[in-house]
Design a protein around this motif. Structure first.
Motif, PDB file in Angstrom:
ATOM      1  N   UNK A  30       0.834  -1.208   0.000  1.00  0.00           N
ATOM      2  CA  UNK A  30       0.000   0.000   0.000  1.00  0.00           C
ATOM      3  C   UNK A  30       0.870   1.259   0.000  1.00  0.00           C
ATOM      4  N   UNK A  31       1.956   1.240   0.769  1.00  0.00           N
ATOM      5  CA  UNK A  31       2.857   2.399   0.806  1.00  0.00           C
ATOM      6  C   UNK A  31       3.501   2.626  -0.564  1.00  0.00           C
ATOM      7  N   UNK A  32       3.930   1.557  -1.210  1.00  0.00           N
ATOM      8  CA  UNK A  32       4.523   1.683  -2.543  1.00  0.00           C
ATOM      9  C   UNK A  32       3.498   2.186  -3.554  1.00  0.00           C
ATOM     10  N   UNK A  33       2.279   1.690  -3.460  1.00  0.00           N
ATOM     11  CA  UNK A  33       1.214   2.143  -4.353  1.00  0.00           C
ATOM     12  C   UNK A  33       0.977   3.633  -4.191  1.00  0.00           C
ATOM     13  N   UNK A  34       0.925   4.094  -2.958  1.00  0.00           N
ATOM     14  CA  UNK A  34       0.702   5.518  -2.715  1.00  0.00           C
ATOM     15  C   UNK A  34       1.870   6.360  -3.221  1.00  0.00           C
ATOM     16  N   UNK A  35       3.095   5.874  -3.055  1.00  0.00           N
ATOM     17  CA  UNK A  35       4.257   6.604  -3.576  1.00  0.00           C
ATOM     18  C   UNK A  35       4.195   6.703  -5.106  1.00  0.00           C
ATOM     19  N   UNK A  36       3.853   5.608  -5.765  1.00  0.00           N
ATOM     20  CA  UNK A  36       3.754   5.623  -7.229  1.00  0.00           C
ATOM     21  C   UNK A  36       2.629   6.536  -7.698  1.00  0.00           C
ATOM     22  N   UNK A  37       1.501   6.502  -7.010  1.00  0.00           N
ATOM     23  CA  UNK A  37       0.370   7.361  -7.373  1.00  0.00           C
ATOM     24  C   UNK A  37       0.760   8.836  -7.238  1.00  0.00           C
ATOM     25  N   UNK A  38       1.430   9.176  -6.133  1.00  0.00           N
ATOM     26  CA  UNK A  38       1.877  10.556  -5.916  1.00  0.00           C
ATOM     27  C   UNK A  38       2.862  10.973  -7.000  1.00  0.00           C
ATOM     28  N   UNK A  39       3.795  10.100  -7.325  1.00  0.00           N
ATOM     29  CA  UNK A  39       4.779  10.413  -8.363  1.00  0.00           C
ATOM     30  C   UNK A  39       4.093  10.621  -9.714  1.00  0.00           C
ATOM     31  N   UNK A  40       3.114   9.794 -10.031  1.00  0.00           N
ATOM     32  CA  UNK A  40       2.390   9.943 -11.302  1.00  0.00           C
ATOM     33  C   UNK A  40       1.670  11.287 -11.357  1.00  0.00           C
ATOM     34  N   UNK A  41       1.013  11.662 -10.269  1.00  0.00           N
ATOM     35  CA  UNK A  41       0.315  12.948 -10.250  1.00  0.00           C
ATOM     36  C   UNK A  41       1.300  14.111 -10.349  1.00  0.00           C
ATOM     37  N   UNK A  42       2.461  13.991  -9.692  1.00  0.00           N
ATOM     38  CA  UNK A  42       3.467  15.057  -9.745  1.00  0.00           C
ATOM     39  C   UNK A  42       4.034  15.232 -11.146  1.00  0.00           C
ATOM     40  N   UNK A  43       4.019  14.178 -11.963  1.00  0.00           N
ATOM     41  CA  UNK A  43       4.567  14.239 -13.318  1.00  0.00           C
ATOM     42  C   UNK A  43       3.586  14.850 -14.321  1.00  0.00           C
ATOM     43  N   UNK A  44       2.334  14.979 -13.942  1.00  0.00           N
ATOM     44  CA  UNK A  44       1.336  15.523 -14.867  1.00  0.00           C
ATOM     45  C   UNK A  44       1.572  17.018 -15.053  1.00  0.00           C
ATOM     46  N   UNK A  45       1.653  17.448 -16.306  1.00  0.00           N
ATOM     47  CA  UNK A  45       1.871  18.859 -16.597  1.00  0.00           C
ATOM     48  C   UNK A  45       0.620  19.533 -17.149  1.00  0.00           C
TER      49      UNK A  45
END
Length: 54
Positions: A20-35
């Protein structure tokens, strides 16, 4: 419940929490990459997991 059963349950809970922690980190990273604004669904983790979908 035996001590082995307790240890196995603890290990399973720890693995699920780590996932779950890894999933949340990946989700946050994906949102941060959106321009640009986007309409997307991000589904990470195993099916039937307790994490909410984005």
């Amino acid at each position: 419940m035996t001590s082995n059963g307790i240890a196995d349950a603890e290990a399973l809970r720890a693995a699920l929490l780590d996932g779950e922690l890894q999933t949340n980190r990946l989700r946050t990273k994906a949102y941060d990459q959106m321009t640009e604004p986007a309409d997307v669904d991000i589904h990470l983790g195993t099916s039937g997991g307790s994490s909410p979908t984005a």
